[in-house]
Design a protein around this motif. Sequence first.
Motif, PDB file in Angstrom:
ATOM      1  N   GLY A 132      -2.082  10.702 -27.828  1.00 29.01           N
ATOM      2  CA  GLY A 132      -0.843  11.463 -27.818  1.00 29.01           C
ATOM      3  C   GLY A 132      -0.734  12.428 -28.978  1.00 29.01           C
ATOM      4  N   GLY A 133      -1.127  11.982 -30.170  1.00 28.80           N
ATOM      5  CA  GLY A 133      -1.072  12.853 -31.339  1.00 28.80           C
ATOM      6  C   GLY A 133      -1.961  14.061 -31.188  1.00 28.80           C
ATOM      7  N   PHE A 134      -3.168  13.858 -30.662  1.00 28.09           N
ATOM      8  CA  PHE A 134      -4.097  14.983 -30.455  1.00 28.09           C
ATOM      9  C   PHE A 134      -3.537  15.968 -29.437  1.00 28.09           C
ATOM     10  N   LEU A 135      -3.059  15.466 -28.291  1.00 26.21           N
ATOM     11  CA  LEU A 135      -2.538  16.350 -27.248  1.00 26.21           C
ATOM     12  C   LEU A 135      -1.323  17.123 -27.731  1.00 26.21           C
ATOM     13  N   TYR A 136      -0.426  16.466 -28.441  1.00 21.95           N
ATOM     14  CA  TYR A 136       0.808  17.115 -28.870  1.00 21.95           C
ATOM     15  C   TYR A 136       0.538  18.210 -29.900  1.00 21.95           C
ATOM     16  N   ARG A 137      -0.321  17.903 -30.863  1.00 26.60           N
ATOM     17  CA  ARG A 137      -0.612  18.895 -31.912  1.00 26.60           C
ATOM     18  C   ARG A 137      -1.416  20.072 -31.367  1.00 26.60           C
ATOM     19  N   ARG A 138      -2.308  19.794 -30.419  1.00 28.72           N
ATOM     20  CA  ARG A 138      -3.220  20.835 -29.938  1.00 28.72           C
ATOM     21  C   ARG A 138      -2.627  21.655 -28.794  1.00 28.72           C
ATOM     22  N   PHE A 139      -1.910  21.006 -27.881  1.00 31.01           N
ATOM     23  CA  PHE A 139      -1.484  21.697 -26.663  1.00 31.01           C
ATOM     24  C   PHE A 139       0.023  21.642 -26.399  1.00 31.01           C
ATOM     25  N   GLY A 140       0.783  20.836 -27.155  1.00 35.45           N
ATOM     26  CA  GLY A 140       2.221  20.776 -26.953  1.00 35.45           C
ATOM     27  C   GLY A 140       2.643  19.753 -25.912  1.00 35.45           C
ATOM     28  N   VAL A 141       3.960  19.723 -25.649  1.00 35.69           N
ATOM     29  CA  VAL A 141       4.527  18.713 -24.760  1.00 35.69           C
ATOM     30  C   VAL A 141       4.013  18.865 -23.330  1.00 35.69           C
ATOM     31  N   SER A 142       3.767  20.103 -22.891  1.00 37.83           N
ATOM     32  CA  SER A 142       3.316  20.324 -21.515  1.00 37.83           C
ATOM     33  C   SER A 142       2.000  19.616 -21.211  1.00 37.83           C
ATOM     34  N   SER A 143       1.202  19.331 -22.241  1.00 39.81           N
ATOM     35  CA  SER A 143      -0.094  18.675 -22.019  1.00 39.81           C
ATOM     36  C   SER A 143       0.062  17.279 -21.426  1.00 39.81           C
ATOM     37  N   PHE A 144       1.185  16.611 -21.741  1.00 34.46           N
ATOM     38  CA  PHE A 144       1.404  15.279 -21.162  1.00 34.46           C
ATOM     39  C   PHE A 144       1.620  15.368 -19.649  1.00 34.46           C
ATOM     40  N   GLY A 145       2.278  16.448 -19.206  1.00 31.74           N
ATOM     41  CA  GLY A 145       2.458  16.657 -17.776  1.00 31.74           C
ATOM     42  C   GLY A 145       1.147  16.962 -17.078  1.00 31.74           C
ATOM     43  N   TYR A 146       0.336  17.827 -17.686  1.00 31.99           N
ATOM     44  CA  TYR A 146      -0.962  18.146 -17.087  1.00 31.99           C
ATOM     45  C   TYR A 146      -1.861  16.906 -17.029  1.00 31.99           C
ATOM     46  N   LEU A 147      -1.820  16.085 -18.084  1.00 32.84           N
ATOM     47  CA  LEU A 147      -2.596  14.846 -18.082  1.00 32.84           C
ATOM     48  C   LEU A 147      -2.137  13.935 -16.944  1.00 32.84           C
ATOM     49  N   GLN A 148      -0.833  13.844 -16.752  1.00 34.57           N
ATOM     50  CA  GLN A 148      -0.280  13.036 -15.658  1.00 34.57           C
ATOM     51  C   GLN A 148      -0.806  13.505 -14.305  1.00 34.57           C
ATOM     52  N   ARG A 179       0.835  -1.202   0.000  1.00 31.54           N
ATOM     53  CA  ARG A 179       0.000   0.000   0.000  1.00 31.54           C
ATOM     54  C   ARG A 179       0.870   1.252   0.000  1.00 31.54           C
ATOM     55  N   ALA A 180       1.915   1.257   0.838  1.00 30.23           N
ATOM     56  CA  ALA A 180       2.801   2.417   0.889  1.00 30.23           C
ATOM     57  C   ALA A 180       3.509   2.637  -0.447  1.00 30.23           C
ATOM     58  N   LEU A 181       3.944   1.554  -1.076  1.00 27.51           N
ATOM     59  CA  LEU A 181       4.624   1.674  -2.365  1.00 27.51           C
ATOM     60  C   LEU A 181       3.666   2.135  -3.455  1.00 27.51           C
ATOM     61  N   LEU A 182       2.422   1.647  -3.399  1.00 31.65           N
ATOM     62  CA  LEU A 182       1.429   2.055  -4.394  1.00 31.65           C
ATOM     63  C   LEU A 182       1.120   3.547  -4.264  1.00 31.65           C
ATOM     64  N   ILE A 183       0.928   4.008  -3.030  1.00 33.98           N
ATOM     65  CA  ILE A 183       0.666   5.426  -2.806  1.00 33.98           C
ATOM     66  C   ILE A 183       1.877   6.264  -3.215  1.00 33.98           C
ATOM     67  N   SER A 184       3.067   5.781  -2.886  1.00 38.01           N
ATOM     68  CA  SER A 184       4.288   6.516  -3.240  1.00 38.01           C
ATOM     69  C   SER A 184       4.441   6.668  -4.747  1.00 38.01           C
ATOM     70  N   SER A 185       4.131   5.595  -5.486  1.00 36.99           N
ATOM     71  CA  SER A 185       4.276   5.661  -6.943  1.00 36.99           C
ATOM     72  C   SER A 185       3.309   6.673  -7.543  1.00 36.99           C
ATOM     73  N   VAL A 186       2.094   6.749  -7.003  1.00 37.69           N
ATOM     74  CA  VAL A 186       1.119   7.716  -7.510  1.00 37.69           C
ATOM     75  C   VAL A 186       1.541   9.143  -7.156  1.00 37.69           C
ATOM     76  N   ILE A 187       2.081   9.340  -5.934  1.00 38.28           N
ATOM     77  CA  ILE A 187       2.575  10.667  -5.548  1.00 38.28           C
ATOM     78  C   ILE A 187       3.712  11.102  -6.465  1.00 38.28           C
ATOM     79  N   VAL A 188       4.663  10.198  -6.712  1.00 35.99           N
ATOM     80  CA  VAL A 188       5.802  10.527  -7.585  1.00 35.99           C
ATOM     81  C   VAL A 188       5.318  10.819  -9.002  1.00 35.99           C
ATOM     82  N   MET A 189       4.333  10.040  -9.485  1.00 36.67           N
ATOM     83  CA  MET A 189       3.788  10.306 -10.821  1.00 36.67           C
ATOM     84  C   MET A 189       3.165  11.698 -10.901  1.00 36.67           C
TER      85      MET A 189
END
Length: 432
Positions: free
Chosen positions: A392-408, A313-323
């Motif tokens: 990925g193609g839609f996000l990259y063309r429409r919003f750029g690389v930063s959109s992958f971070g916001y999605l995360q 449980r601690a590792l699962l929560i930690s991985s989501v926090i780090v993500m």
Amino acid sequence: MNIEALAKPQQATGDAKEEPLGKHYKDRAVNMTSAQWVIQVTYLITVVDLSCMFMQMGIVPYLATNLGLDAVEFGYLQTVFGVLQLLGGPIFGRFADRFGTRAALILSYMAESLCFFLLSVSTSIPLLFLSRVPSIFMHGLPGAQMVITDLTTPAQRGDALGKLGLCFGAGVIIGSSLGGTLATTFGVYFPCYVAFSGCLVCALMVLIFIPAQTKPQVKGNTTQESVSKSSSVFNLTEIIHLMKLPGVMDVFLIKVFSGLPTGVFLMMFSIISIDFFHLEAAQTGYLMSYFGILQMVIQGLVIGRLTSRCSERALLISSVIVMSGVGIGMALMTNVFHYCVIVAPMVFSFSTLGIITDSILTKSVPASDTGTMLGISSSVAPLTRTIGPTIGGFLYRRFGVSSFGYLQLVVNAPLLLYLLKKKIPQKEEKVQ
């Protein structure tokens, strides 16, 4: 742990009886090996298998180009591969539960060898597409996970599964470098011949060294009996029933949604490296090698130690926090140096999430159904490969690389709140 007890065929429910496969080789494996030896052999076979896989993956784009496929048609080829893998995962898992992991691995390696053979004679576009069809049964890595799951205690499982990351990294390095060298020296089809031979060697090694049944024989414990009442490999109802067991759907959905943004980003990385980072092909290769080495170190050395000291449980929560933190970093990323800093926590969270969720899922179902569960879990990667390029193609063309971070961030922040609110996993084995 002695494999003699584990190698006996599990008692079937109802009137159905399972016949042990390859009794002669099974008896040899039982008498000559221990569980740890079988696991070590499984690691070796997995390295050979993944080397063959990445050997041919590197030459498929060049072969497709030589046959006249454009970028869109090559995308269709990749989609066909992803869909077949997606559909085949649960079927492969049920096959392993019904007929034994050894039979399933042999099926996987024979299907893989057929795929490489068809690829080696692909002189037209229809033959190239036909070479993807056997991939519905190509699940060597999930098959290795099944062997390890059957032969380890719950407390050992996370560490043992994590060491498959070393096999994956070795396969990437050996297969990619060897495939490129062979294709340059002997022609684009030659790596297919080598991969074809390598898969046949893997099948032979499985036949000799892996017991016919690796599952423990359970007596008088109804809670560990299979939930499946049908011997059919294609029974969708039984697969759905398995997903309805307590705690299974929650963990599976966390695995799907939490890892999806990273998977989508990695699917688009080759384009991002050219358009956003302005890297040459060789520099992109160095970055991928850096990624692979990090994965080897984290999965093979770091996660195993963490599982012996921290709860799942601690590792699962930690991985989501780090993500979630990785999402913020990706949103602010402007150059390749930033990416090199971000990729370490990205690999840690992505690898930890995959290993811990697989470990929890196999503990949430009866021992007789762990193969099916791992087959379902293995479908997450091909699902990402199927829908990832579109998203990925839609996000990259429409919003750029930063959109992958916001999605995360948008995906993992609510998941973190959900994990903190609900007890997942519902029960945990004590670390010994």
